[in-house]
Design a protein around this motif. Structure first.
Motif, PDB file in Angstrom:
ATOM      1  N   ALA A  18      56.809 -13.228 -32.961  1.00  0.00           N
ATOM      2  CA  ALA A  18      55.466 -12.686 -32.724  1.00  0.00           C
ATOM      3  C   ALA A  18      54.427 -13.807 -32.683  1.00  0.00           C
ATOM      4  O   ALA A  18      53.497 -13.778 -31.862  1.00  0.00           O
ATOM      5  N   HIS A  19      54.591 -14.786 -33.575  1.00  0.00           N
ATOM      6  CA  HIS A  19      53.649 -15.919 -33.571  1.00  0.00           C
ATOM      7  C   HIS A  19      53.726 -16.705 -32.268  1.00  0.00           C
ATOM      8  O   HIS A  19      52.697 -17.074 -31.688  1.00  0.00           O
ATOM      9  N   CYS A  20      54.933 -16.960 -31.790  1.00  0.00           N
ATOM     10  CA  CYS A  20      55.097 -17.731 -30.553  1.00  0.00           C
ATOM     11  C   CYS A  20      54.596 -16.954 -29.333  1.00  0.00           C
ATOM     12  O   CYS A  20      54.022 -17.530 -28.408  1.00  0.00           O
ATOM     13  N   LYS A  21      54.783 -15.650 -29.343  1.00  0.00           N
ATOM     14  CA  LYS A  21      54.236 -14.826 -28.265  1.00  0.00           C
ATOM     15  C   LYS A  21      52.711 -14.890 -28.271  1.00  0.00           C
ATOM     16  O   LYS A  21      52.068 -15.035 -27.215  1.00  0.00           O
ATOM     17  N   ALA A  22      52.132 -14.783 -29.456  1.00  0.00           N
ATOM     18  CA  ALA A  22      50.676 -14.872 -29.574  1.00  0.00           C
ATOM     19  C   ALA A  22      50.175 -16.226 -29.088  1.00  0.00           C
ATOM     20  O   ALA A  22      49.118 -16.318 -28.442  1.00  0.00           O
ATOM     21  N   SER A  23      50.940 -17.279 -29.367  1.00  0.00           N
ATOM     22  CA  SER A  23      50.548 -18.631 -28.954  1.00  0.00           C
ATOM     23  C   SER A  23      50.500 -18.757 -27.434  1.00  0.00           C
ATOM     24  O   SER A  23      49.601 -19.399 -26.885  1.00  0.00           O
ATOM     25  N   ARG A  24      51.448 -18.149 -26.748  1.00  0.00           N
ATOM     26  CA  ARG A  24      51.447 -18.211 -25.277  1.00  0.00           C
ATOM     27  C   ARG A  24      50.232 -17.481 -24.698  1.00  0.00           C
ATOM     28  O   ARG A  24      49.658 -17.906 -23.697  1.00  0.00           O
ATOM     29  N   ARG A  25      49.845 -16.372 -25.323  1.00  0.00           N
ATOM     30  CA  ARG A  25      48.660 -15.649 -24.842  1.00  0.00           C
ATOM     31  C   ARG A  25      47.404 -16.491 -25.051  1.00  0.00           C
ATOM     32  O   ARG A  25      46.506 -16.524 -24.201  1.00  0.00           O
ATOM     33  N   ILE A  26      47.350 -17.160 -26.182  1.00  0.00           N
ATOM     34  CA  ILE A  26      46.210 -18.045 -26.456  1.00  0.00           C
ATOM     35  C   ILE A  26      46.164 -19.175 -25.433  1.00  0.00           C
ATOM     36  O   ILE A  26      45.110 -19.505 -24.885  1.00  0.00           O
ATOM     37  N   SER A  27      47.319 -19.754 -25.144  1.00  0.00           N
ATOM     38  CA  SER A  27      47.387 -20.837 -24.161  1.00  0.00           C
ATOM     39  C   SER A  27      46.935 -20.370 -22.788  1.00  0.00           C
ATOM     40  O   SER A  27      46.185 -21.077 -22.087  1.00  0.00           O
ATOM     41  N   GLU A  28      47.386 -19.198 -22.388  1.00  0.00           N
ATOM     42  CA  GLU A  28      46.981 -18.664 -21.093  1.00  0.00           C
ATOM     43  C   GLU A  28      45.466 -18.494 -21.034  1.00  0.00           C
ATOM     44  O   GLU A  28      44.828 -18.802 -20.014  1.00  0.00           O
ATOM     45  N   SER A  29      44.884 -18.043 -22.135  1.00  0.00           N
ATOM     46  CA  SER A  29      43.426 -17.878 -22.166  1.00  0.00           C
ATOM     47  C   SER A  29      42.716 -19.225 -22.058  1.00  0.00           C
ATOM     48  O   SER A  29      41.656 -19.325 -21.430  1.00  0.00           O
ATOM     49  N   PHE A  30      43.291 -20.280 -22.658  1.00  0.00           N
ATOM     50  CA  PHE A  30      42.730 -21.626 -22.510  1.00  0.00           C
ATOM     51  C   PHE A  30      42.722 -22.038 -21.039  1.00  0.00           C
ATOM     52  O   PHE A  30      41.722 -22.549 -20.525  1.00  0.00           O
ATOM     53  N   GLY A  31      43.868 -21.859 -20.375  1.00  0.00           N
ATOM     54  CA  GLY A  31      43.976 -22.253 -18.978  1.00  0.00           C
ATOM     55  C   GLY A  31      42.992 -21.507 -18.092  1.00  0.00           C
ATOM     56  O   GLY A  31      42.366 -22.095 -17.199  1.00  0.00           O
ATOM     57  N   GLN A  32      42.859 -20.213 -18.325  1.00  0.00           N
ATOM     58  CA  GLN A  32      41.929 -19.407 -17.533  1.00  0.00           C
ATOM     59  C   GLN A  32      40.492 -19.845 -17.758  1.00  0.00           C
ATOM     60  O   GLN A  32      39.704 -19.947 -16.813  1.00  0.00           O
ATOM     61  N   ALA A  33      40.128 -20.110 -19.002  1.00  0.00           N
ATOM     62  CA  ALA A  33      38.744 -20.462 -19.327  1.00  0.00           C
ATOM     63  C   ALA A  33      38.368 -21.852 -18.843  1.00  0.00           C
ATOM     64  O   ALA A  33      37.219 -22.090 -18.444  1.00  0.00           O
ATOM     65  N   LEU A  34      39.335 -22.763 -18.856  1.00  0.00           N
ATOM     66  CA  LEU A  34      39.032 -24.168 -18.559  1.00  0.00           C
ATOM     67  C   LEU A  34      39.465 -24.595 -17.163  1.00  0.00           C
ATOM     68  O   LEU A  34      39.190 -25.725 -16.742  1.00  0.00           O
ATOM     69  N   GLY A  35      40.162 -23.717 -16.440  1.00  0.00           N
ATOM     70  CA  GLY A  35      40.521 -24.012 -15.060  1.00  0.00           C
ATOM     71  C   GLY A  35      41.574 -25.083 -14.896  1.00  0.00           C
ATOM     72  O   GLY A  35      41.652 -25.735 -13.848  1.00  0.00           O
ATOM     73  N   GLN A  36      42.415 -25.271 -15.912  1.00  0.00           N
ATOM     74  CA  GLN A  36      43.518 -26.229 -15.820  1.00  0.00           C
ATOM     75  C   GLN A  36      44.627 -25.764 -16.750  1.00  0.00           C
ATOM     76  O   GLN A  36      44.363 -25.117 -17.766  1.00  0.00           O
ATOM     77  N   PRO A  37      45.881 -26.075 -16.417  1.00  0.00           N
ATOM     78  CA  PRO A  37      46.998 -25.556 -17.215  1.00  0.00           C
ATOM     79  C   PRO A  37      46.948 -26.037 -18.656  1.00  0.00           C
ATOM     80  O   PRO A  37      46.553 -27.170 -18.945  1.00  0.00           O
ATOM     81  N   CYS A  38      47.351 -25.161 -19.541  1.00  0.00           N
ATOM     82  CA  CYS A  38      47.545 -25.498 -20.952  1.00  0.00           C
ATOM     83  C   CYS A  38      49.044 -25.615 -21.184  1.00  0.00           C
ATOM     84  O   CYS A  38      49.798 -24.704 -20.848  1.00  0.00           O
TER      85      CYS A  38
END
Length: 424
Positions: free
Chosen positions: A166-186
């Motif tokens: 569950a923690h690792c799944k949550a981490s991927r969602r957080i990473s995706e949100s970083f990429g979307q917000a900053l316009g570059q892959p996380c």
């Protein structure tokens, strides 16, 4: 100001003369600096506070991780850490990224690792936008009561295993949100400390459980435009000297069969083993590579990166093989024995300098000489190039990027220590 003007003139003159020498071998130095400016180094946040994090500051480090030294002034909260990173980045040429671990969430909410959400990192994202930075991310599978026995994603207890999934799944969602917000892959890097201190009877079953856990984690659809998954191996660690579940062979097979990137950490192999010779083999078959640039001293001791032979060989492999566009370069060391900001600056500047030195080689000429079987010329030219004035190119790159030239950056760090760090 007059002295600064004279210094800039001297730097420009030295640069022009150095350019002429490199041009004799067909090297366009101006173009090299353009290529260098496009490379982002991911600075690891955990150097700034000795891997304490902010979710549970009282928790002792575990999972085979140890920080030695008690140099004063480490960051105690997210605001101090961000301020320290700003000071650090002001002394490093180029635009880069910051690599976060999950325990660096910036929130007043009491939340466990499995319940983390993008909202717990909003201040980090807002700061990254202001600074023009990218963000990378890591699940934190250590320093937690559910990792006390040395196992997480390969744990024999399904309840504990599911917590970490569950923690690792949550981490991927957080990473995706970083990429979307900053316009570059996380880049999301998965490393777990799982293993045995002594020789196990059953090596297979933990690896079966780790494989199943990873498959479950990656079953959730995440936009690869914004998130890149990487898996990281290790040979041994404190408490896992005899057996590590996530070995090099395990993750090579897993990444190739699942289309994931592999993370090569310079300190995660045998003390006599280097990673530079592995890069071309992996990138012949795998699509992307994550590097954790570190300096092992007899074991994975994560010393500050210096301009040693292996760092140069890593840089040369990336440049000679034209792998830079498929490689994500991050740092991974945590030295509590020296000024925390100086450690960042030394390690990052050395990594960039190594890439510059590699880019200033006449690679196509050297390849042709080798193809022709003229090994005498190959050796002679490679050795002579070592004394070419790459330092003049580096000084010019720093000056034109508005950062201190040569060791003058240390004055800024020492002043910051007096004004800020010493008062913590």
């Amino acid at each position: 100001m007059e002295q600064n003007t004279e210094s800039l003139k001297s730097i420009q003159t030295s640069y022009n003369e150095a350019k002429k020498l490199y041009a004799q071998h067909g090297i366009d130095v101006d173009k090299v600096l353009e290529q260098l400016a496009a490379i982002k180094i991911s600075l690891h946040c955990w150097q700034g506070d000795d891997v304490k994090g902010f979710l549970n500051k009282e928790k002792e480090l575990s999972g085979g991780i140890a920080v030695t030294g008690s140099y004063p002034g480490r960051a105690r909260n997210p605001e101090e850490l961000r301020r320290d990173l700003e000071q650090t980045l002001a002394l490093i040429p180029g635009r880069h990224k910051v690599n976060l671990h999950a325990i660096y969430a910036d929130t007043e909410e009491t939340v466990d690792l499995d319940a983390l959400e993008p909202k717990h990192f909003e201040r980090w994202v807002n700061w990254a936008k202001e600074q023009g930075l990218g963000l990378d991310f890591n699940p934190t599978c250590f320093s937690h009561e559910k990792a006390n026995d040395g196992f997480t994603l390969s744990h024999s207890d399904p309840e504990i295993r599911n917590f970490w999934i569950a923690h690792c799944k949550a981490s991927r969602r957080i990473s995706e949100s970083f990429g979307q917000a900053l316009g570059q892959p996380c880049v999301t890097n998965f490393w777990v400390p799982d293993g045995y201190k002594d020789t196990p009877i059953d090596r297979l079953s933990p690896r079966v459980r780790l494989q199943q856990s990873l498959d479950e984690i990656f079953s959730e659809e995440i936009d690869q435009q914004y998130n890149i998954d990487a898996v990281e191996s290790k040979l041994f660690g404190i408490g896992s000297e005899s057996y590590v579940v996530g070995s090099h062979e395990f993750y090579m097979g897993y990444a190739l069969s699942r289309g994931k990137a592999v993370c090569f950490d310079a300190g995660h192999f045998h003390p006599t083993e280097t990673i530079s010779n592995k890069l071309s083999s992996w990138l012949l078959f795998g699509d992307q590579l994550l590097l954790h640039v570190s300096r092992p001293v007899r074991w994975d001791s994560d010393h500050v990166v210096t301009m040693d032979d292996e760092l140069l060989e890593i840089a040369r492999e990336l440049v000679r093989g034209q792998f830079l566009d498929r490689t994500h370069i991050g740092l991974d060391f945590f030295d509590g024995s020296i000024n925390h900001i100086a450690a960042w600056v030394i390690g990052t500047r050395n990594t960039i300098k190594a890439l510059l030195r590699a880019m200033l080689e006449p690679i196509e000429l050297l390849k042709q000489i080798e193809l022709d079987g003229d090994y005498t010329t190959r050796l002679a030219l490679v050795e002579e190039l070592k004394s070419y004035p790459f330092g003049a190119i580096w000084d010019y790159y720093c000056a034109t990027n508005g950062v201190p030239v040569r060791e003058s950056w240390l004055n800024d760090v020492k002043q910051y220590e007096v004004d800020v760090l010493s008062k913590r």
